[in-house]
Design an enzyme around this catalytic site. Structure first.
Site, mmCIF file in Angstrom:
data_model
loop_
_atom_site.group_PDB
_atom_site.id
_atom_site.type_symbol
_atom_site.label_atom_id
_atom_site.label_comp_id
_atom_site.label_asym_id
_atom_site.label_seq_id
_atom_site.Cartn_x
_atom_site.Cartn_y
_atom_site.Cartn_z
ATOM 1 N N SER A 135 0.848 -1.199 0.000
ATOM 2 C CA SER A 135 0.000 0.000 0.000
ATOM 3 C C SER A 135 0.879 1.244 0.000
ATOM 4 O O SER A 135 2.041 1.192 0.429
ATOM 5 C CB SER A 135 -0.864 0.014 1.265
ATOM 6 O OG SER A 135 -1.580 1.222 1.378
ATOM 7 N N TYR A 147 -2.118 -0.329 10.764
ATOM 8 C CA TYR A 147 -2.352 -0.869 9.415
ATOM 9 C C TYR A 147 -1.170 -0.526 8.512
ATOM 10 O O TYR A 147 -0.614 -1.381 7.823
ATOM 11 C CB TYR A 147 -3.654 -0.287 8.837
ATOM 12 C CG TYR A 147 -3.827 -0.592 7.363
ATOM 13 C CD1 TYR A 147 -4.237 -1.855 6.943
ATOM 14 C CD2 TYR A 147 -3.562 0.378 6.384
ATOM 15 C CE1 TYR A 147 -4.375 -2.147 5.587
ATOM 16 C CE2 TYR A 147 -3.697 0.096 5.038
ATOM 17 C CZ TYR A 147 -4.107 -1.175 4.646
ATOM 18 O OH TYR A 147 -4.236 -1.461 3.310
HETATM 19 N N1 LIG Z 1 -8.858 -0.263 -0.767
HETATM 20 C C1 LIG Z 1 -7.740 0.434 -0.637
HETATM 21 O O1 LIG Z 1 -7.730 1.670 -0.633
HETATM 22 C C2 LIG Z 1 -6.415 -0.277 -0.538
HETATM 23 C C3 LIG Z 1 -5.237 0.452 -0.778
HETATM 24 C C4 LIG Z 1 -4.003 -0.197 -0.680
HETATM 25 C C5 LIG Z 1 -3.970 -1.538 -0.353
HETATM 26 N N2 LIG Z 1 -5.134 -2.226 -0.100
HETATM 27 C C6 LIG Z 1 -5.025 -3.638 0.214
HETATM 28 O O2 LIG Z 1 -5.655 -4.354 -0.825
HETATM 29 C C7 LIG Z 1 -5.969 -5.658 -0.360
HETATM 30 C C8 LIG Z 1 -7.381 -6.021 -0.815
HETATM 31 O O3 LIG Z 1 -8.293 -5.128 -0.199
HETATM 32 P P1 LIG Z 1 -9.555 -4.507 -0.942
HETATM 33 O O4 LIG Z 1 -9.384 -3.034 -0.914
HETATM 34 O O5 LIG Z 1 -9.821 -5.200 -2.209
HETATM 35 O O6 LIG Z 1 -10.681 -4.788 0.173
HETATM 36 P P2 LIG Z 1 -11.809 -5.907 0.304
HETATM 37 O O7 LIG Z 1 -12.755 -5.791 -0.835
HETATM 38 O O8 LIG Z 1 -12.301 -5.747 1.701
HETATM 39 O O9 LIG Z 1 -11.014 -7.286 0.148
HETATM 40 C C9 LIG Z 1 -10.433 -7.981 1.211
HETATM 41 C C10 LIG Z 1 -10.405 -9.440 0.830
HETATM 42 O O10 LIG Z 1 -9.713 -10.196 1.848
HETATM 43 C C11 LIG Z 1 -10.497 -11.330 2.161
HETATM 44 N N3 LIG Z 1 -10.223 -11.807 3.516
HETATM 45 C C12 LIG Z 1 -10.337 -11.114 4.679
HETATM 46 N N4 LIG Z 1 -10.026 -11.902 5.720
HETATM 47 C C13 LIG Z 1 -9.717 -13.128 5.217
HETATM 48 C C14 LIG Z 1 -9.331 -14.366 5.794
HETATM 49 N N5 LIG Z 1 -9.181 -14.511 7.122
HETATM 50 N N6 LIG Z 1 -9.114 -15.432 4.974
HETATM 51 C C15 LIG Z 1 -9.267 -15.301 3.635
HETATM 52 N N7 LIG Z 1 -9.612 -14.146 3.024
HETATM 53 C C16 LIG Z 1 -9.841 -13.076 3.815
HETATM 54 C C17 LIG Z 1 -11.931 -10.852 1.995
HETATM 55 O O11 LIG Z 1 -12.814 -11.922 1.759
HETATM 56 P P3 LIG Z 1 -13.756 -12.642 2.838
HETATM 57 O O12 LIG Z 1 -14.330 -11.583 3.729
HETATM 58 O O13 LIG Z 1 -14.734 -13.343 1.970
HETATM 59 O O14 LIG Z 1 -12.857 -13.588 3.563
HETATM 60 C C18 LIG Z 1 -11.800 -10.034 0.714
HETATM 61 O O15 LIG Z 1 -11.862 -10.883 -0.422
HETATM 62 C C19 LIG Z 1 -5.750 -5.640 1.146
HETATM 63 O O16 LIG Z 1 -4.503 -6.232 1.438
HETATM 64 C C20 LIG Z 1 -5.702 -4.149 1.465
HETATM 65 O O17 LIG Z 1 -4.950 -3.885 2.624
HETATM 66 C C21 LIG Z 1 -6.341 -1.633 -0.206
#
Ligand SMILES: NC(=O)c1ccc[n+]([C@@H]2O[C@H](COP(=O)([O-])OP(=O)(O)OC[C@H]3O[C@@H](n4cnc5c(N)ncnc54)[C@H](OP(=O)(O)O)[C@@H]3O)[C@@H](O)[C@H]2O)c1
Length: 223
Positions: A135, A147
Protein backbone atom coordinates in the site's frame (compact mmCIF):
# COMPACT_ATOMS: atom_id res chain seq x y z
CA UNK A 1 -1.70 -25.21 -21.35
CA UNK A 2 -2.97 -22.24 -19.32
CA UNK A 3 -0.96 -21.02 -16.37
CA UNK A 4 -2.54 -20.87 -12.92
CA UNK A 5 -2.78 -17.90 -10.57
CA UNK A 6 -3.83 -18.43 -6.94
CA UNK A 7 -5.46 -15.34 -5.39
CA UNK A 8 -6.17 -14.71 -1.68
CA UNK A 9 -8.90 -12.20 -0.90
CA UNK A 10 -10.56 -13.09 -4.19
CA UNK A 11 -14.16 -12.57 -3.05
CA UNK A 12 -14.28 -8.78 -3.49
CA UNK A 13 -12.45 -5.59 -4.41
CA UNK A 14 -8.92 -5.90 -5.85
CA UNK A 15 -8.82 -9.71 -5.64
CA UNK A 16 -12.10 -10.26 -7.53
CA UNK A 17 -11.15 -7.70 -10.20
CA UNK A 18 -7.77 -9.42 -10.61
CA UNK A 19 -9.47 -12.81 -11.00
CA UNK A 20 -11.58 -11.41 -13.85
CA UNK A 21 -8.64 -9.64 -15.52
CA UNK A 22 -6.27 -12.63 -15.24
CA UNK A 23 -8.90 -15.05 -16.55
CA UNK A 24 -9.53 -12.69 -19.50
CA UNK A 25 -5.75 -12.80 -20.10
CA UNK A 26 -5.81 -16.61 -20.28
CA UNK A 27 -4.96 -17.63 -16.71
CA UNK A 28 -6.67 -20.27 -14.62
CA UNK A 29 -7.59 -18.71 -11.29
CA UNK A 30 -7.84 -20.38 -7.87
CA UNK A 31 -10.00 -18.18 -5.67
CA UNK A 32 -9.45 -18.09 -1.88
CA UNK A 33 -11.49 -16.12 0.69
CA UNK A 34 -13.95 -16.94 3.46
CA UNK A 35 -17.20 -16.00 1.61
CA UNK A 36 -18.22 -19.22 -0.15
CA UNK A 37 -21.26 -17.63 -1.83
CA UNK A 38 -19.26 -14.75 -3.35
CA UNK A 39 -16.45 -17.05 -4.53
CA UNK A 40 -18.89 -19.48 -6.15
CA UNK A 41 -20.73 -16.63 -7.90
CA UNK A 42 -17.44 -15.27 -9.25
CA UNK A 43 -16.22 -18.73 -10.31
CA UNK A 44 -19.56 -19.31 -12.07
CA UNK A 45 -19.15 -16.02 -13.93
CA UNK A 46 -15.58 -16.87 -15.05
CA UNK A 47 -16.32 -20.51 -15.94
CA UNK A 48 -14.04 -23.54 -16.11
CA UNK A 49 -10.87 -21.50 -15.67
CA UNK A 50 -11.90 -20.69 -12.08
CA UNK A 51 -11.98 -22.78 -8.91
CA UNK A 52 -13.63 -21.51 -5.71
CA UNK A 53 -11.73 -22.59 -2.59
CA UNK A 54 -13.48 -21.07 0.45
CA UNK A 55 -11.14 -20.93 3.46
CA UNK A 56 -9.87 -18.73 6.26
CA UNK A 57 -6.24 -18.13 5.32
CA UNK A 58 -5.29 -17.40 8.94
CA UNK A 59 -6.02 -21.10 9.61
CA UNK A 60 -2.92 -23.08 8.60
CA UNK A 61 -4.74 -26.30 7.78
CA UNK A 62 -7.44 -24.57 5.72
CA UNK A 63 -4.85 -22.51 3.81
CA UNK A 64 -2.60 -25.50 3.06
CA UNK A 65 -5.55 -27.67 1.97
CA UNK A 66 -6.79 -24.96 -0.43
CA UNK A 67 -3.31 -24.50 -1.94
CA UNK A 68 -2.86 -28.24 -2.48
CA UNK A 69 -6.37 -28.53 -4.01
CA UNK A 70 -5.58 -25.69 -6.43
CA UNK A 71 -2.29 -27.28 -7.52
CA UNK A 72 -3.89 -30.72 -7.93
CA UNK A 73 -6.89 -29.35 -9.86
CA UNK A 74 -4.95 -27.24 -12.35
CA UNK A 75 -1.69 -29.27 -12.37
CA UNK A 76 0.65 -26.46 -11.30
CA UNK A 77 0.88 -23.04 -9.66
CA UNK A 78 2.59 -20.43 -11.83
CA UNK A 79 1.77 -17.34 -9.78
CA UNK A 80 0.32 -16.32 -6.43
CA UNK A 81 -1.38 -13.04 -5.54
CA UNK A 82 -1.24 -12.66 -1.74
CA UNK A 83 -3.84 -9.94 -1.53
CA UNK A 84 -6.16 -10.61 1.43
CA UNK A 85 -5.87 -7.86 4.01
CA UNK A 86 -7.87 -5.79 6.44
CA UNK A 87 -7.81 -2.55 8.41
CA UNK A 88 -9.06 -1.67 11.89
CA UNK A 89 -12.07 0.32 13.04
CA UNK A 90 -10.16 2.05 15.88
CA UNK A 91 -7.26 3.98 14.34
CA UNK A 92 -4.16 5.14 16.20
CA UNK A 93 -2.17 3.74 19.11
CA UNK A 94 -3.61 5.39 22.20
CA UNK A 95 -7.20 4.84 21.03
CA UNK A 96 -6.42 1.58 19.22
CA UNK A 97 -7.67 -1.87 20.18
CA UNK A 98 -4.95 -4.53 20.72
CA UNK A 99 -7.39 -7.35 19.87
CA UNK A 100 -8.04 -5.72 16.49
CA UNK A 101 -4.27 -5.36 15.94
CA UNK A 102 -3.83 -9.05 16.67
CA UNK A 103 -6.40 -10.11 14.05
CA UNK A 104 -5.07 -7.62 11.47
CA UNK A 105 -1.42 -8.62 11.97
CA UNK A 106 -2.43 -12.27 11.71
CA UNK A 107 -3.97 -11.61 8.27
CA UNK A 108 -1.78 -8.81 6.86
CA UNK A 109 1.57 -10.15 8.08
CA UNK A 110 1.48 -13.80 9.19
CA UNK A 111 -0.90 -15.05 6.48
CA UNK A 112 1.29 -13.42 3.80
CA UNK A 113 4.24 -15.38 5.23
CA UNK A 114 2.35 -18.67 5.47
CA UNK A 115 0.95 -18.20 1.95
CA UNK A 116 4.51 -17.73 0.67
CA UNK A 117 5.81 -20.65 2.74
CA UNK A 118 3.15 -23.04 1.41
CA UNK A 119 3.25 -21.92 -2.23
CA UNK A 120 7.00 -21.50 -2.82
CA UNK A 121 7.63 -25.23 -3.40
CA UNK A 122 5.03 -25.05 -6.21
CA UNK A 123 6.40 -21.80 -7.64
CA UNK A 124 9.96 -23.16 -7.62
CA UNK A 125 8.81 -25.94 -10.00
CA UNK A 126 7.40 -23.39 -12.48
CA UNK A 127 9.97 -20.61 -11.84
CA UNK A 128 6.87 -18.68 -10.92
CA UNK A 129 5.91 -15.31 -9.51
CA UNK A 130 4.65 -14.06 -6.13
CA UNK A 131 2.69 -10.81 -6.10
CA UNK A 132 1.63 -9.20 -2.82
CA UNK A 133 -0.61 -6.23 -2.05
CA UNK A 134 1.24 -3.58 -0.11
CA UNK A 135 0.00 0.00 0.00
CA UNK A 136 0.95 3.64 -0.21
CA UNK A 137 0.51 3.34 3.57
CA UNK A 138 3.58 1.06 3.55
CA UNK A 139 5.75 3.73 1.92
CA UNK A 140 4.68 6.84 3.87
CA UNK A 141 4.28 7.66 7.55
CA UNK A 142 0.67 7.95 8.70
CA UNK A 143 -0.23 9.17 12.18
CA UNK A 144 -0.36 6.17 14.56
CA UNK A 145 -1.25 3.71 11.78
CA UNK A 146 -0.76 0.06 12.76
CA UNK A 147 -2.35 -0.87 9.42
CA UNK A 148 0.34 1.19 7.68
CA UNK A 149 3.00 -0.60 9.72
CA UNK A 150 1.70 -3.99 8.51
CA UNK A 151 2.13 -2.70 4.95
CA UNK A 152 5.68 -1.50 5.77
CA UNK A 153 6.29 -5.13 6.71
CA UNK A 154 4.86 -6.25 3.35
CA UNK A 155 7.05 -3.71 1.50
CA UNK A 156 10.21 -4.98 3.21
CA UNK A 157 9.26 -8.62 2.98
CA UNK A 158 8.50 -8.42 -0.76
CA UNK A 159 12.03 -7.21 -1.50
CA UNK A 160 13.55 -9.91 0.69
CA UNK A 161 11.41 -12.60 -0.92
CA UNK A 162 12.39 -11.30 -4.38
CA UNK A 163 16.05 -11.87 -3.44
CA UNK A 164 15.29 -15.42 -2.22
CA UNK A 165 13.20 -16.33 -5.32
CA UNK A 166 15.78 -14.82 -7.65
CA UNK A 167 18.15 -17.69 -6.77
CA UNK A 168 16.01 -20.02 -8.87
CA UNK A 169 14.62 -17.58 -11.42
CA UNK A 170 11.46 -16.67 -9.52
CA UNK A 171 10.15 -13.12 -9.18
CA UNK A 172 8.28 -11.15 -6.50
CA UNK A 173 6.29 -7.95 -7.01
CA UNK A 174 4.69 -5.63 -4.47
CA UNK A 175 1.68 -3.63 -5.68
CA UNK A 176 1.36 -0.39 -3.69
CA UNK A 177 -1.85 1.48 -4.41
CA UNK A 178 -3.16 4.62 -2.78
CA UNK A 179 -6.90 4.68 -2.05
CA UNK A 180 -8.87 2.11 -4.08
CA UNK A 181 -12.67 2.11 -4.46
CA UNK A 182 -13.45 -1.25 -2.78
CA UNK A 183 -15.59 -2.60 0.10
CA UNK A 184 -12.52 -1.84 2.29
CA UNK A 185 -14.37 1.48 2.74
CA UNK A 186 -18.03 1.92 3.73
CA UNK A 187 -18.63 4.69 1.15
CA UNK A 188 -18.01 4.45 -2.63
CA UNK A 189 -14.93 6.34 -3.89
CA UNK A 190 -15.67 6.81 -7.61
CA UNK A 191 -12.81 9.33 -8.12
CA UNK A 192 -10.15 7.07 -6.57
CA UNK A 193 -8.25 4.15 -8.09
CA UNK A 194 -10.64 1.47 -9.37
CA UNK A 195 -10.05 -2.21 -8.48
CA UNK A 196 -9.74 -2.91 -12.23
CA UNK A 197 -6.79 -0.46 -12.36
CA UNK A 198 -4.94 -2.49 -9.74
CA UNK A 199 -5.89 -5.73 -11.53
CA UNK A 200 -4.31 -4.34 -14.72
CA UNK A 201 -1.08 -3.70 -12.78
CA UNK A 202 -1.02 -7.29 -11.50
CA UNK A 203 -1.58 -8.68 -15.00
CA UNK A 204 1.17 -6.34 -16.31
CA UNK A 205 3.67 -7.64 -13.73
CA UNK A 206 2.71 -11.25 -14.47
CA UNK A 207 3.00 -10.87 -18.23
CA UNK A 208 6.58 -9.56 -18.41
CA UNK A 209 9.29 -11.73 -19.98
CA UNK A 210 11.54 -13.72 -17.62
CA UNK A 211 14.34 -11.19 -18.06
CA UNK A 212 12.25 -8.44 -16.39
CA UNK A 213 11.48 -8.63 -12.67
CA UNK A 214 8.91 -5.94 -11.88
CA UNK A 215 9.73 -5.40 -8.20
CA UNK A 216 7.07 -2.77 -7.44
CA UNK A 217 4.07 -1.13 -9.08
CA UNK A 218 3.01 2.04 -7.27
CA UNK A 219 -0.36 3.52 -8.29
CA UNK A 220 -1.92 6.75 -7.05
CA UNK A 221 -5.40 8.19 -7.55
CA UNK A 222 -5.53 10.93 -10.15
CA UNK A 223 -8.24 13.10 -8.58
N1 LIG B 1 -8.86 -0.26 -0.77
C1 LIG B 1 -7.74 0.43 -0.64
O1 LIG B 1 -7.73 1.67 -0.63
C2 LIG B 1 -6.42 -0.28 -0.54
C3 LIG B 1 -5.24 0.45 -0.78
C4 LIG B 1 -4.00 -0.20 -0.68
C5 LIG B 1 -3.97 -1.54 -0.35
N2 LIG B 1 -5.13 -2.23 -0.10
C6 LIG B 1 -5.02 -3.64 0.21
O2 LIG B 1 -5.65 -4.35 -0.83
C7 LIG B 1 -5.97 -5.66 -0.36
C8 LIG B 1 -7.38 -6.02 -0.82
O3 LIG B 1 -8.29 -5.13 -0.20
P1 LIG B 1 -9.56 -4.51 -0.94
O4 LIG B 1 -9.38 -3.03 -0.91
O5 LIG B 1 -9.82 -5.20 -2.21
O6 LIG B 1 -10.68 -4.79 0.17
P2 LIG B 1 -11.81 -5.91 0.30
O7 LIG B 1 -12.76 -5.79 -0.83
O8 LIG B 1 -12.30 -5.75 1.70
O9 LIG B 1 -11.01 -7.29 0.15
C9 LIG B 1 -10.43 -7.98 1.21
C10 LIG B 1 -10.41 -9.44 0.83
O10 LIG B 1 -9.71 -10.20 1.85
C11 LIG B 1 -10.50 -11.33 2.16
N3 LIG B 1 -10.22 -11.81 3.52
C12 LIG B 1 -10.34 -11.11 4.68
N4 LIG B 1 -10.03 -11.90 5.72
C13 LIG B 1 -9.72 -13.13 5.22
C14 LIG B 1 -9.33 -14.37 5.79
N5 LIG B 1 -9.18 -14.51 7.12
N6 LIG B 1 -9.11 -15.43 4.97
C15 LIG B 1 -9.27 -15.30 3.64
N7 LIG B 1 -9.61 -14.15 3.02
C16 LIG B 1 -9.84 -13.08 3.82
C17 LIG B 1 -11.93 -10.85 2.00
O11 LIG B 1 -12.81 -11.92 1.76
P3 LIG B 1 -13.76 -12.64 2.84
O12 LIG B 1 -14.33 -11.58 3.73
O13 LIG B 1 -14.73 -13.34 1.97
O14 LIG B 1 -12.86 -13.59 3.56
C18 LIG B 1 -11.80 -10.03 0.71
O15 LIG B 1 -11.86 -10.88 -0.42
C19 LIG B 1 -5.75 -5.64 1.15
O16 LIG B 1 -4.50 -6.23 1.44
C20 LIG B 1 -5.70 -4.15 1.46
O17 LIG B 1 -4.95 -3.89 2.62
C21 LIG B 1 -6.34 -1.63 -0.21
Amino acid sequence: MSKTLLITGASSGIGAATARAAAADGWNVALLARSKDKLEKLAGEIGEAALALPCDITDHDELNAAIEKAAAHFGSLDAVFANAGTGVSNPGIEKGNPDEWHAMIHLNVLAVLTTAHATLPHLRKTRGQFVVTGSKAGRDHLKGSVYGATKWFVQGFAGNLAEEMREWGGRCTVITPGMVDTPFFDEPKPDKIQPEDVANAVVFALSQPGTAAVREVHIMPND
